[in-house]
Design an enzyme around this catalytic site. Structure first.
Site, PDB file in Angstrom:
ATOM      1  CG  ASP A 127      -1.933  -1.143   1.198  1.00 33.63           C
ATOM      2  OD1 ASP A 127      -1.891  -1.964   0.269  1.00 33.63           O
ATOM      3  OD2 ASP A 127      -2.737  -1.232   2.145  1.00 33.63           O
ATOM      4  CG  ASP A 172      -6.342  -0.041   1.383  1.00 37.94           C
ATOM      5  OD1 ASP A 172      -6.339  -1.277   1.564  1.00 37.94           O
ATOM      6  OD2 ASP A 172      -6.510   0.772   2.306  1.00 37.94           O
ATOM      7  CG  HIS A 174     -11.143   1.005   0.127  1.00 43.26           C
ATOM      8  ND1 HIS A 174     -11.117  -0.312   0.515  1.00 43.26           N
ATOM      9  CD2 HIS A 174     -10.257   1.659   0.947  1.00 43.26           C
ATOM     10  CE1 HIS A 174     -10.255  -0.463   1.513  1.00 43.26           C
ATOM     11  NE2 HIS A 174      -9.710   0.712   1.781  1.00 43.26           N
ATOM     12  CG  HIS A 178     -14.617   0.351   1.833  1.00 42.72           C
ATOM     13  ND1 HIS A 178     -13.827   0.441   2.952  1.00 42.72           N
ATOM     14  CD2 HIS A 178     -14.615  -0.960   1.474  1.00 42.72           C
ATOM     15  CE1 HIS A 178     -13.343  -0.758   3.251  1.00 42.72           C
ATOM     16  NE2 HIS A 178     -13.807  -1.620   2.371  1.00 42.72           N
ATOM     17  CG  HIS A 223      -8.320   5.359   2.667  1.00 42.28           C
ATOM     18  ND1 HIS A 223      -9.282   5.245   3.640  1.00 42.28           N
ATOM     19  CD2 HIS A 223      -7.795   4.117   2.525  1.00 42.28           C
ATOM     20  CE1 HIS A 223      -9.357   3.990   4.073  1.00 42.28           C
ATOM     21  NE2 HIS A 223      -8.467   3.279   3.402  1.00 42.28           N
ATOM     22  CE  LYS A 248      -3.937  -4.122   1.485  1.00 44.99           C
ATOM     23  NZ  LYS A 248      -4.639  -3.207   2.393  1.00 44.99           N
ATOM     24  CB  CYS A 293      -2.151  -2.673   5.438  1.00 44.07           C
ATOM     25  SG  CYS A 293      -3.814  -1.954   5.384  1.00 44.07           S
TER      26      CYS A 293
END
Length: 377
Positions: A127, A172, A174, A178, A223, A248, A293
């Site tokens: 990330d 990440d 999203h 989310h 984010h 993810k 993470c």
């Protein structure tokens, strides 16, 4: 070749007079595999079978470990060294009778030493995205005030200088609705047990949403929305040709800190399959955020049976308390915490870590038990 034969004879003569050092073991392991390796394993076995009873007792096997591993890192030469060696012996004492026979030693030689001397390594970069560096969730604005940008140079140095067998970048990724975004709190029902309400909720709070079952969710600023600038890897981060991208957190109602699977542990990403396809034994984890993470990815890597290393100076975190707690959890999970200057030795197999050797022993024991179960079935 004649030179090779002379070298082998030289090593064998050395075996009769002094302990074998780790580099000698590695040289033997490199040159003699397959049927020849079986012969070499028997010679090594006989050398350490001091009482000639056809088994290595605890003391004899510890002598073998001291010679074969010869930990080269100063941190290994401490009070934990004997404890770790005894743990390795106990893990490989499959009959639990205090003895390792010749058949067991052949398996140890072929499969355990292979992980120790010839690891297959993946570099997992977690990330390193714009929003965590300069965007809506920039770590420099979080309680620990650590700058995510500062970890990119040491990560790039590792990418440039070390020949990892696989490089992975997680992101990440999203959807706009989310569940982790604090500005989406009105989109879901809050469970009656939640200590945080819609009116009192703040960033970093943990809210309990209604569901079957109810689930807890840490609230973050919006984010890494899919296909946004904030979701992109930072421009200064070097991208390796042939690397793997893992997305993810792609479902709206479940978060995913780990690059392996969602927080509810129900859905996997592609990461495990990719690591297995490339026959990875060791994973080196870096990135953002250390206490979220990175930690989750490393813990899941260890649970999946990989020898797992976190490179601490290539990570930045959210809070100092979170980082301390994360490091405690990582160590308790058998994960090695190192600095970037130590990575090359571990990847090459030149530096021997007793913690990772113990993980390799546990992996072999697990594989042996699974094979036994399969045979019975």
């Amino acid at each position: 070749s004649i030179q090779t034969l002379h070298r082998i004879l030289e090593v064998l003569v050395t075996l009769l007079t002094i302990h074998i050092m780790a580099d000698e073991f590695e040289w033997i392991y490199d040159k003699w595999t397959g049927d020849e390796g079986k012969t070499q394993a028997e010679l090594i076995f006989s050398h350490f079978d001091k009482d000639g009873d056809g088994c290595l007792n605890e003391g004899e096997f510890i002598q073998f470990l001291e010679s074969a591993l010869n930990p080269s890192s100063p941190q290994q030469h401490n009070q934990t060294t004997p404890k770790l060696m005894y743990e390795i012996f106990n893990e490989l004492d499959w009959k639990q009778n205090g003895l390792i026979d010749k058949d067991a030693f052949r398996l140890i030689w072929r499969y355990w030493l292979k992980q120790v001397y010839k690891p297959v390594s993946a570099f997992i970069i977690v990330d390193v995205q714009n929003d965590f560096i300069d965007g809506t969730l920039a770590l420099r604005n979080c309680p620990a005030q650590q700058d995510g940008l500062s970890i990119i140079p040491p990560i790039n140095t590792l990418v440039d200088s070390i020949n990892f067998d696989l490089v992975v970048y997680s992101l990440d990724w999203h959807p706009s609705d989310h569940c982790s975004f604090i500005d989406n709190i009105q989109l879901r029902s809050i469970h009656e047990s939640s200590l945080v309400t819609m009116e009192t909720a703040k960033v970093y709070d943990v809210i309990t949403y209604a569901g079957n079952p109810p689930y807890e969710q840490t609230l973050w600023p919006r984010h890494c929305v899919q296909n946004s600038w904030g979701s992109q890897l930072h421009l200064q981060l070097k991208i390796v040709s042939g690397s793997v991208l893992v997305t993810k957190g792609i479902k709206c109602n479940v978060d995913s800190y780990s690059a392996f699977l969602d927080n509810d542990k129900k859905t996997q990403t592609i990461l495990l399959d990719k690591l297995l396809y490339h026959k990875i034994t060791d994973v080196f984890v870096v990135g953002l955020a250390y206490d979220v993470c990175v930690k989750a990815t490393a813990v899941d890597a260890a649970r999946s049976g990989f020898r797992t290393v976190v490179v601490s100076d290539c990570c930045a975190g959210v809070s100092h308390d979170g980082i301390r707690s994360a490091e405690d959890e990582l160590r308790a999970s058998g994960i090695l915490l190192i600095q970037s200057s130590q990575v090359a030795g571990l990847v090459s197999g030149k530096t021997i870590s007793l913690e990772l050797a113990l993980t390799a022993a546990r992996n072999l024991s697990t594989a042996k038990e699974l094979a036994k179960t399969k045979d019975v079935a």
